[in-house]
Design a protein around this motif. Structure first.
Motif, mmCIF file in Angstrom:
data_model
loop_
_atom_site.group_PDB
_atom_site.id
_atom_site.type_symbol
_atom_site.label_atom_id
_atom_site.label_comp_id
_atom_site.label_asym_id
_atom_site.label_seq_id
_atom_site.Cartn_x
_atom_site.Cartn_y
_atom_site.Cartn_z
ATOM 1 N N GLY A 32 -46.089 66.938 18.815
ATOM 2 C CA GLY A 32 -46.496 67.327 17.475
ATOM 3 C C GLY A 32 -47.110 66.218 16.649
ATOM 4 N N GLU A 33 -47.355 65.067 17.227
ATOM 5 C CA GLU A 33 -47.876 63.925 16.485
ATOM 6 C C GLU A 33 -49.408 63.941 16.456
ATOM 7 N N PHE A 34 -49.981 63.423 15.367
ATOM 8 C CA PHE A 34 -51.432 63.241 15.237
ATOM 9 C C PHE A 34 -51.698 61.745 15.361
ATOM 10 N N VAL A 35 -52.300 61.343 16.479
ATOM 11 C CA VAL A 35 -52.565 59.928 16.751
ATOM 12 C C VAL A 35 -54.063 59.722 16.889
ATOM 13 N N CYS A 36 -54.581 58.720 16.187
ATOM 14 C CA CYS A 36 -55.990 58.353 16.289
ATOM 15 C C CYS A 36 -56.129 57.115 17.165
ATOM 16 N N LEU A 37 -57.052 57.176 18.112
ATOM 17 C CA LEU A 37 -57.435 56.004 18.893
ATOM 18 C C LEU A 37 -58.671 55.414 18.230
ATOM 19 N N VAL A 38 -58.565 54.187 17.741
ATOM 20 C CA VAL A 38 -59.674 53.564 17.029
ATOM 21 C C VAL A 38 -60.022 52.227 17.668
ATOM 22 N N GLY A 39 -61.237 51.805 17.414
ATOM 23 C CA GLY A 39 -61.710 50.533 17.924
ATOM 24 C C GLY A 39 -63.222 50.519 17.914
ATOM 25 N N PRO A 40 -63.836 49.357 18.158
ATOM 26 C CA PRO A 40 -65.297 49.266 18.159
ATOM 27 C C PRO A 40 -65.900 49.989 19.351
ATOM 28 N N SER A 41 -67.197 50.196 19.306
ATOM 29 C CA SER A 41 -67.890 50.849 20.420
ATOM 30 C C SER A 41 -67.655 50.072 21.707
ATOM 31 N N GLY A 42 -67.360 50.811 22.776
ATOM 32 C CA GLY A 42 -67.152 50.189 24.078
ATOM 33 C C GLY A 42 -65.768 49.617 24.285
ATOM 34 N N CYS A 43 -64.823 49.917 23.392
ATOM 35 C CA CYS A 43 -63.491 49.313 23.507
ATOM 36 C C CYS A 43 -62.608 50.037 24.522
ATOM 37 N N GLY A 44 -62.980 51.265 24.913
ATOM 38 C CA GLY A 44 -62.198 52.003 25.896
ATOM 39 C C GLY A 44 -61.450 53.195 25.341
#
Length: 406
Positions: free
Chosen positions: A29-41
């Motif tokens: 039930g969690e809302f998790v964002c994966l963030v990072g610069p372009s090309g970070c994976g």
């Protein structure tokens, strides 16, 4: 709904490591964002969860099932892409129901799920429209509804708002938050836009060069970054960074010194450290606002002003020279530059000689070599005698003696 767990997941493309030993656990039930610069994976990480990419090493678990070798259709996930990709020859109803019809669900089930999904994303009365009759936001809601009817355990969203205009992105952020509350399901969301991550997510997973840097609630990432990369990536404009050397009484830099208590820090006098300070934690002297714990006064010259409506970004030079052609990120890393945020009614103008002070309680210290965080906020020396202008000595004395702002 389901918990998602990545254990030591690595993805290599010949000599390129796109994801490097990723350990990540996302709660039910969690809302998790994966963030990072372009090309970070971050997109590669999501693709391994979806089954579109097979990891080189490691395991992926959804719920209690090891899905590492399962095809996408058997993982209980639904994905919303950056490219909306609706079928132009099908109306909204057929676009939403396409996956269910492909799996030969009963018509009654299809009708019920399409009605529910269209209600959730507010598409009532539009089911007979064609995609070219919809706005960009409506088309994206159709794509989301197409995922909802699958009733998946996990929603995967790969930059779904990137192709929308700025105003519509803000509106759709609100819609996605409302959707998450209504469905109460697990959402993993990839974005490079930190505003989306800060406003929507329960936790942010910051990724750089394929490695997980930090996973924490948004304000923890903002106020207590694990390292210099997270500190510079989270927050707009970026945190100011100044290289210096730790002394017995604080930090010495090329253009100013900051006195603080060094006892208890995991570094010793003589060690190279990086100081970080956010633009909103730099204050002009002799204004109504004052820091909770004032540093010594720093002399500077205003270079460029950027009015933003609710605030003004002021680029400061510390050696009298102009900043030249720099982005805000470059300015935040320049040794002779500081970026300050002031109220929109400030009387500061370009080329002014100004005196500013830092809020010691908001200073961050990082190891110069590794970039790992050392401290978030430093304390004034008990017998600190920071040099100060007459207008600020009273407030500084109160702060240093443990006044209400400390």
């Amino acid at each position: 709904m389901a918990r998602v767990r990545l254990d030591n997941v690595t993805k290599r493309y010949e000599d390129i490591v796109a994801v490097d030993e990723m350990d990540l656990e996302i709660e039910d039930g969690e809302f998790v964002c994966l963030v990072g610069p372009s090309g970070c994976g971050k997109s590669t990480t999501m693709e391994t969860i979806a089954g579109l990419t097979k990891p080189t090493e490691g395991t992926i678990t959804i719920g209690e099932t090891d899905v590492t070798k399962l095809p996408p259709k058997d993982r209980g996930v639904a994905m919303v892409f950056q490219n909306i990709a609706l079928f132009p020859h099908m109306d909204v109803y057929d676009n939403i129901s396409f996956g269910l019809r492909l799996r030969k669900y009963d018509q009654e089930v299809i009708d019920r799920r399409v009605e529910r999904a269209s209600d959730v994303v507010q598409l009532e009365g539009m089911l007979d429209r064609m995609p070219d009759e919809l706005s960009g936001g409506q088309q994206q809601r159709v794509a989301i509804a197409r995922a909802i009817v699958r009733e998946p355990d996990v929603f995967l969203m790969d930059e779904p708002l990137a192709n929308l205009d700025a105003k519509l992105r803000v509106h759709m952020r609100t819609e996605l938050q409302r959707l998450h509350k209504q469905l109460d399901t697990t959402i993993i969301y990839v974005t490079h836009d930190q505003a989306e991550a800060m406003t929507m997510s329960d936790r942010i997973a910051v990724i750089n060069a394929g490695e997980l840097q930090q996973i924490d609630p948004p304000l923890v990432c903002y106020n207590e970054p694990a390292n210099r990369f997270v500190a510079g990536f989270i927050g707009s404009p970026s945190m100011n960074f100044v290289e210096g050397e730790l002394t017995e009484t604080g930090l010495e830099t090329d253009h100013f010194d900051v006195e603080f208590d060094v006892d208890g820090l995991e570094v010793a006098p003589g060690d190279a450290v990086t100081m970080g300070i956010r633009p909103e934690d730099i204050y002009p002297v002799d204004t109504a606002d004052s820091p909770a714990s004032s540093s010594a006064v720093i002399d500077a010259t205003t270079d460029v002003l950027e009015p933003m409506g609710d605030e003004i970004f002021v680029y400061l030079t510390l050696d009298g020279s102009g900043g030249g052609m720099m982005t805000s990120e470059e300015a935040s890393n320049a040794s002779n530059q500081l970026l300050m945020s002031v109220d929109p009614d400030s009387a500061i103008t370009e080329d002014d000689e100004v005196r500013v002070e830092l809020d010691r309680s908001k200073i961050h210290l990082f190891e110069a070599a590794s970039g790992d965080a050392i401290a978030h906020g430093v304390a004034a020396l008990s017998d600190s005698a920071d040099s100060a202008g007459p207008a600020t000595e009273g407030a500084r004395a109160e702060a240093d003696s443990g006044g209400a702002h400390e």
